[in-house]
Enzyme design. Sequence first.
Site, PDB file in Angstrom:
ATOM      1  N   GLU A  48       0.851  -1.196   0.000  1.00  3.35           N
ATOM      2  CA  GLU A  48       0.000   0.000   0.000  1.00  3.35           C
ATOM      3  C   GLU A  48       0.880   1.237   0.000  1.00  3.35           C
ATOM      4  O   GLU A  48       1.937   1.280   0.640  1.00  3.35           O
ATOM      5  CB  GLU A  48      -0.904   0.033   1.232  1.00  3.35           C
ATOM      6  CG  GLU A  48      -1.646   1.379   1.335  1.00  3.35           C
ATOM      7  CD  GLU A  48      -2.857   1.384   2.245  1.00  3.35           C
ATOM      8  OE1 GLU A  48      -2.932   0.550   3.141  1.00  3.35           O
ATOM      9  OE2 GLU A  48      -3.723   2.259   2.023  1.00  3.35           O
ATOM     10  N   CYS A 243      -6.704   1.795   2.325  1.00  2.00           N
ATOM     11  CA  CYS A 243      -7.431   3.069   2.295  1.00  2.00           C
ATOM     12  C   CYS A 243      -6.947   3.948   1.142  1.00  2.00           C
ATOM     13  O   CYS A 243      -7.689   4.814   0.670  1.00  2.00           O
ATOM     14  CB  CYS A 243      -7.263   3.803   3.612  1.00  2.00           C
ATOM     15  SG  CYS A 243      -7.925   2.895   5.003  1.00  2.00           S
ATOM     16  N   ASN A 364     -12.168  -1.689  -0.719  1.00  2.00           N
ATOM     17  CA  ASN A 364     -11.356  -2.052   0.441  1.00  2.00           C
ATOM     18  C   ASN A 364     -12.114  -1.651   1.696  1.00  2.00           C
ATOM     19  O   ASN A 364     -12.516  -0.499   1.830  1.00  2.00           O
ATOM     20  CB  ASN A 364     -10.021  -1.300   0.434  1.00  2.00           C
ATOM     21  CG  ASN A 364      -9.246  -1.531   1.725  1.00  2.00           C
ATOM     22  OD1 ASN A 364      -8.756  -2.631   1.974  1.00  2.00           O
ATOM     23  ND2 ASN A 364      -9.153  -0.505   2.559  1.00  2.00           N
ATOM     24  N   GLU A 365     -12.305  -2.580   2.589  1.00  2.00           N
ATOM     25  CA  GLU A 365     -13.007  -2.310   3.854  1.00  2.00           C
ATOM     26  C   GLU A 365     -14.291  -1.509   3.621  1.00  2.00           C
ATOM     27  O   GLU A 365     -14.555  -0.521   4.288  1.00  2.00           O
ATOM     28  CB  GLU A 365     -12.073  -1.604   4.844  1.00  2.00           C
ATOM     29  CG  GLU A 365     -10.939  -2.509   5.285  1.00  2.00           C
ATOM     30  CD  GLU A 365     -10.073  -1.942   6.404  1.00  2.00           C
ATOM     31  OE1 GLU A 365     -10.226  -0.765   6.733  1.00  2.00           O
ATOM     32  OE2 GLU A 365      -9.249  -2.710   6.936  1.00  2.00           O
TER      33      GLU A 365
HETATM   34  O1  AHR Z   1      -2.830  -1.425   6.481  1.00  2.00           O
HETATM   35  C1  AHR Z   1      -3.187  -0.140   6.878  1.00  2.00           C
HETATM   36  C2  AHR Z   1      -4.674   0.142   6.697  1.00  2.00           C
HETATM   37  O2  AHR Z   1      -5.427  -0.688   7.527  1.00  2.00           O
HETATM   38  C3  AHR Z   1      -5.230  -0.125   5.325  1.00  2.00           C
HETATM   39  O3  AHR Z   1      -5.096   0.969   4.503  1.00  2.00           O
HETATM   40  C4  AHR Z   1      -6.669  -0.407   5.563  1.00  2.00           C
HETATM   41  O4  AHR Z   1      -7.198  -1.315   4.639  1.00  2.00           O
HETATM   42  C5  AHR Z   1      -6.693  -0.925   6.977  1.00  2.00           C
HETATM   43  O5  AHR Z   1      -7.645  -0.265   7.728  1.00  2.00           O
END
Ligand code: AHR
Length: 632
Positions: A48, A243, A364-365
């Site tokens: 990320e 995120c 994502n999430e």
């Molecule tokens: O890994 C850090 C963050 O944790 C990521 O961006 C998110 O997917 C999770 O909340």
Amino acid sequence: MSTLLKLSGMVLTMVMTTAGQAQDARIRVDAGERGVPISPVLWGIFFEEINHAGDGGLYAELVRNRSFEDANTPEGWSLLPSSRSSQVAIDTTSPLHPRNLRSLRWEIGEGEGSAHLANEGYWGIAVRAGRSYRLTFYARSNADFQGAVVVSLQSREGKVYALKRLSGFSSEWRPYTTVLRASGTAPQAQLVLSVDAPGVLWLDMVSLTPVDTFKRRPNGLRADLAQMLADLRPSFVRFPGGCFVEGNSVANALRWRDTVGDLIARPSRWCLWGYNSTQGLGLLEYLQMSEDLGAEPMLVINCGMACQYRTDEVVPLEQLDEWIEDALFAIEYAIGDTTTPAGALRVQHGRVEPFQLRFVEIGNENWGANYEERYARFYDAIKARYPHIQIISNTTLRSRPVDILDEHYYSSPEWFLSQAYRYDGYDRRGPKIFVGEYAVTQGAGTGNLRAAIAESAFMIGIERNSDIVVMAAYAPLFVNVNDRTWNPDLIGFDSARCYGTPSYYVQKMFSHHRGTHRLTTTVQSPTLPGVITQGAVGVGTWQTQAEFRNLTVTHNGKTLYQANFPEGWQVVRGEWQVVDGVYRQTSDLTDVRSVAGDKKWQDYTLSLQARKLGGREGLLIMFRARDENKWY
Ligand code: AHR
């Protein structure tokens, strides 16, 4: 601890005695009986853009704020003391490209000697003796300017490691390039541009990269950091978030189309982790990285929703097509042949052969009704064109199938130890599981052995249940130690050095020693360390209002407890009220809990009735509750 190994036929028996505790444990491994197969793509990595993992990290660019898009002042750039006056300002009057609006206007005055403009890099530019660095920039000048630009790599004290001269500027934007070979080693050098004539010079896309990138790819990766990844031997790479994909608002959510092609045409994008992303590390680069690591790419696409923990903004359904088009574009760019528009674009960008792509994650999430509606639209569009693609979802859904479900866990060492058995009881008729992010985040320092051991207990549980858990990745992967936004992380680095935390070596050990099948194993031990076997009961919610009634605890048909709310209930967090014997939780906070009963209870059946009244998530039913933080 003493260990005795006995091998009889295909059965291996280990007898372990823990000194001082007079406790024997027997582990019986039956090598003659093959259990469920272990997923061949079980261990991978999750990259990320966070903690300067990409820009100022894995992406080999050494110049910070190379295209002056970061701010209305030239951050990262400074004028060094000189007897020739000069001044710099951000200028938008004649952009290098319509998607790259800012450039630097450098007005050089009369005087002696040279005016000097320096870039500090990402907490220093590391140069090494004998290594070559490719410098490129775009420039134009006014008619008065007749000078040259001397480019050099220097220490902060002015020691020069490499120097070249570039000339021939005109009123048109043109690219200039040269290679600088360093005569010495310095972890914190700077790039200096020097001019010894008056006039005005505009600069943009000033870039310095090592020639020796990982596998010498152009616009490539910092070799030592990429090697750390290669050494993990990952089966897949999930990218580029997290995120980061969601954005804190829809305006800065990921658009794959913006990440391909000429660097000057890739708009920089605000990264919700606190800095600007150049998008130099884009779709082609991620795909190439995955291939160079021998791993399968896993593309994460924005599903038309910004981060739900931040703004919770969504793209209206009538505008969603554009976002679906972006997802289809990214997939076609990866695997389309030359007859497809995006495939042809990839060829134009230098990559003829299509990449392999099997995994795409929608969002994502993300969760809830907004996610359900949007997921369905993306799912239908992707499956219609690419039926072979496995779609990964963030939650279980009613309206469409879930090929693989992505679960994320950040918690204490105790939690990870206790979850070593988590997947033993997962419903095999449900979707396959991808543990897309996990790490011990409490009491872990910046990474420590206790965290690594707890993660490995959890990972053993994953491996044992690999018929259902098919993929897993630790998170986050990288931290530039000068910008530790999220802690802990797997690999730390600065401009010149890098290291793995104990968790890194756990990941490596599992990945290097993969099994093909689970063997039948039985453990005989008076107690299983780390497993809580006794405790009280509880109920709770997460951003949700709910009510609970008729709660009883029984053992062998005998009633141990019959709740008479609110008598005997301890509210750990949140607001509760009792209406006609029904225990009702009314707040919309996270992690609302309430417990009752005897902490010594063991082996019991908890029954109750519960229903959701409103809110965004769901209910917690707690058992084996020992204290505020230890419970199932
Ligand atoms: O890994 C850090 C963050 O944790 C990521 O961006 C998110 O997917 C999770 O909340």
